[in-house]
Design an enzyme around this catalytic site. Structure first.
Site, short mmCIF file in Angstrom:
data_model
loop_
_atom_site.label_atom_id
_atom_site.label_comp_id
_atom_site.label_asym_id
_atom_site.label_seq_id
_atom_site.Cartn_x
_atom_site.Cartn_y
_atom_site.Cartn_z
N GLY A 14 2.96 8.38 0.38
CA GLY A 14 1.89 8.92 1.22
C GLY A 14 0.87 8.27 2.07
CB SER B 61 2.12 7.90 7.92
OG SER B 61 2.57 5.93 7.83
CD GLU C 79 5.83 -0.91 1.84
OE1 GLU C 79 5.08 0.18 1.75
OE2 GLU C 79 6.97 -0.38 3.07
CD GLU D 84 3.50 -4.92 17.95
OE1 GLU D 84 4.07 -4.57 16.48
OE2 GLU D 84 4.87 -5.86 18.13
#
Lengths: 389, 375
Positions: free
Chosen positions: B116, B118, B232, B357
């Protein structure tokens, strides 16, 4: 499966880099541009045993692996060294492999004999890298692998002069190293060594270009800030940095595979060269662009790397042919598809997926070994011939 | 290592059936409880953990090999991947109670955890998180909304980033929780995606969370988040790209198109990029095996692999032509529709886990030492 350098390899890298910092700075590189060969640099490299590093000990070489030599070659690329280290190392190894101990010993002692990665046509091996200063070249000629003599004083064409590339006439006093039908496989082996080591050289060139760009982008101010703080420029350089790391690991893996006769030796030299050549050209091009108008001036060093990146890439032909070679070697030639299981690129290293292949790829052995570029076969220490002793 | 890999391959060969793969594809839920529990029962989930956690103490390199094999087999393992990264993060940042309560349940295959992070207005700028947690005695009251809470509908916990200080600089007022999904006030709304995967919006309406579920310090959530992000990004991303190449190669051989130069060149590019992805991933795993957190290396691996994966999917769609547009299961679908499905799916891989990016910014600053970026 160690992807970092051993202490010995770090020693090689650092001592070669120190020597090159003294002997192959930008001014020395410029001074040697007309011939692509710096006799003083060559003498210094021979004195520390670098060109002979991966030749067998019984002909006076250092007995190192190609992977070990690759570390030193990367440093040569980073210094744009005007010396045919790769070509001489590969030629010396080929002479020794084909029973020419006397000629190999001459190479180990500093004689310049090079290799033609492309076969000769109509009796001429064209634009052979390093040949400008060479007394001979190992060439595939009419189905035979031969040592052809060359006049080291002959002029070098200007366009590629920075690499000392010259034409070698294959028309007198030839020494046959391998005859039909073995000559082609022998030349493939030699060309694969050249491709893998040259990939390492190009990785060094790319790293050097990137370093120049980063330094310039940190110092150069526009709009009141260092241009390296602009995202548009940062992202381009981050991509190139990632490219260079990938190309470096691939070149090391190709050399490791050749050293151990791994199944990857079939495809990885072609892959490593195709990738390193592409990355070097793109990185040098972007680095030049980062310098703005100054990068276009001869006075700035980045153009030295830019010109060499394209030239080296073309020495074996059209880059599209490099990709064709990768497909041939990964998936079999046109018209003769191999079963899925025969390709090492369809899964990670696993003995069960690595069938030995007969025929021209007979140099690969079926013995499963873990990838340890630095580990189990270090060979006699190159450091034994280094100036630190 | 190779013995471990062979065992993993044999296990996956038995359990990752066509039906498991088809079900994940059909439902968009990239998780299979049957497979997950079988993995737990045979010790695969805990294999990389020390004996005190019931594991086998397998090295990060061996675990990297296991992850590769899972991707190569086509196993739906998103649930396992996220649960494992949260377990590792809890080991670094969690309390003794959390370690004793939650890690064993993750390793036994009993529970999943979703992420949880974003929010509607906090994507790459995740520190702009506005979901509020307000202290009330021994509890926290959470209100807000999270986007892209993938697998929330299968998860027993959510790893929840909240704002606990609205006055401090934005990344200094965040606190992390690991919240049971059955806590009253949590709602889950499904969100279908172009790639076919199901994700979710999750809603938090006066959710009362006991303080023992707080991970790390109050207002110290950013540090926890950074640890979780390294885990991750440092995973074996390249297996999916190998699977894609295998589909393309099989198609090219079965149709005879493999002899065309344009097809051969694309296969070569795919093979080279896959090998680069493999090596960058292995290097990050190797660094992890020395006890380092391979931040920059994992970042490069994720960037290179996902960008390459998209290019290959795009290239292969081009050579398939119009017939490549038919979906999996439809008659006449080229490559059985798997390349089309991959082409849609892979678009998200350069977005989640840090957009390309964001990753380039990390490489520019941390690997190249360039001055802090500006737009």
């Amino acid at each position: 499966m160690d992807l970092t350098l051993t202490d010995e390899q770090e020693l090689i890298r650092d001592s070669v880099a120190r020597l090159l910092a003294k002997r192959s700075g930008p001014e020395q590189v410029r001074a040697a541009e007309a011939t692509g060969f710096d006799p003083e640099l060559w003498g210094a490299l021979v004195a520390v045993g670098l060109p002979a590093m991966a030749l067998p000990e019984d002909v006076g070489g250092g007995g190192s692996t190609l992977a070990g030599l690759g570390i030193a070659v990367e440093a040569c690329g980073a210094a744009l060294a005007s010396a045919p280290v790769v070509e001489v190392a590969v030629a010396g190894r080929a002479l020794a492999r084909h029973g020419r101990a006397e000629e190999a010993a001459r190479v180990a002692a500093g004689a310049v004999v090079v290799v033609a990665p492309r076969p000769a046509a109509d009796g001429v091996a064209t634009l052979v890298p390093g040949a400008g200063a060479a007394e001979g070249a190992v060439v595939l000629h009419r189905g035979h692998l031969v040592l052809a003599p060359h006049d080291p004083g002959a002029p070098v064409p200007r366009a590629l002069s920075a690499l000392g590339a010259a034409d070698v006439a294959v028309d007198h006093d030839l020494v046959v190293l391998a005859a039909e039908p073995d000559a082609e496989a022998a030349h493939t082996r030699l060309a694969d060594e050249w491709r893998s080591l040259t990939a390492a050289w190009l990785v060094g060139l790319a790293q050097h270009s990137l370093d120049l760009a980063v330094r310039y982008a940190t110092e150069r101010h526009q709009f009141g800030v260092p241009i390296g703080s602009f995202q548009a420029l940062q992202h381009r350089m981050a991509d190139r940095a990632t490219d260079v790391e990938g190309a470096r690991l691939l070149a090391r893996k190709a050399l490791w595979a050749l050293d151990g006769g791994e199944p990857e030796a079939a495809a990885h030299p072609a892959m490593a060269f195709a990738r390193a050549a592409e990355v070097a050209q793109r990185t040098a091009s972007d680095a030049l662009h980062v310098h703005g108008g100054y990068g276009f001036m001869e006075e700035y060093d980045v153009q030295l790397a830019f010109r060499r990146a394209k030239a080296v890439r073309l020495l074996v032909g059209d880059p599209h042919d490099d990709l064709a070679a990768v497909t041939d070697r990964c998936f079999g030639p046109v018209g003769a598809p191999l079963p899925d299981a025969a390709s090492v690129v369809l899964g990670p290293v696993d003995p069960a997926r690595r069938p030995a292949r007969p025929g021209p790829r007979a140099w690969t052995s079926a013995s499963p070994r873990r990838w340890r570029p630095s580990g189990p076969r270090p060979g006699p220490s190159w450091a034994a011939t280094s100036p630190t002793r | 290592m190779e013995a471990f890999r062979s065992e993993a391959r044999a296990f996956l060969g038995r359990h990752v059936t066509d039906e498991v793969i088809e079900t994940a594809h059909r439902t968009g839920t990239v998780h299979d409880w049957g497979l997950h529990r079988a993995m737990a029962a045979e010790g695969w989930i805990s294999a990389g953990w020390p004996a005190e956690w019931g594991g086998q103490g397998r090295s990060p390199l061996e675990m990297n090999a296991l992850t590769e094999e899972m991707y190569l087999s086509g196993a739906p393992v998103d649930g396992l991947g996220v649960a494992t990264l949260v377990a590792h993060t809890l080991l670094h940042e969690g309390t003794e109670w959390q370690k004793g309560e939650i890690i064993p349940r993750i390793l036994s295959g009993e529970v999943l955890v979703c992420l949880g992070y974003s929010e509607p207005d906090a994507g790459s700028d995740v520190a702009a998180c506005a979901t509020r947690a307000v202290r009330d005695g021994d509890e926290w009251v959470v209100n807000g909304q999270k986007m892209f809470t993938t697998l929330a509908h299968e998860s027993q916990y959510v790893f929840l980033l909240t704002r606990t200080d609205t006055e401090a600089a934005k990344h200094k007022g965040l606190t992390m929780f690991v919240v049971p999904m059955d806590t009253p006030g949590i709602g889950v709304t499904p969100v279908p995606t172009m790639g076919g995967e199901r994700t979710n919006i999750t809603w938090y309406d006066d959710v009362r969370v006991p303080d023992r579920y707080r991970v790390g310090e109050v207002d110290g959530g950013w540090k926890v988040m950074m640890t979780a992000l390294v885990f991750e990004r440092n995973s074996a991303w390249y297996g999916e790209a190998v699977r894609l190449l295998a589909h393309g190669l099989r198609w090219a051989r079965s149709t005879g198109r493999i002899d065309e130069p344009s097809v051969r060149e694309r296969l070569a590019r795919a093979a080279i990029g896959n090998e680069v992805a493999n090596l960058l991933g292995w290097r990050a795993a190797w660094l992890a095996s020395t006890g380092a957190l391979p931040g920059v290396e994992g970042t490069m691996a994720k960037l290179a692999t996902t960008e390459h994966y998209q290019r290959v999917a795009d290239d292969l769609m081009d050579v398939l032509g119009a017939e490549g547009l038919r979906r999996h299961g439809e008659p006449g679908a080229a490559a059985d529709g798997w390349i089309e499905a991959t082409y849609r799916h892979c678009q998200v891989t350069t977005i989640y886990g840090g957009t390309s990016e964001v990753l380039r910014g990390i490489i520019a600053e941390r690997a190249l030492g360039l001055p802090r970026g500006r737009a």
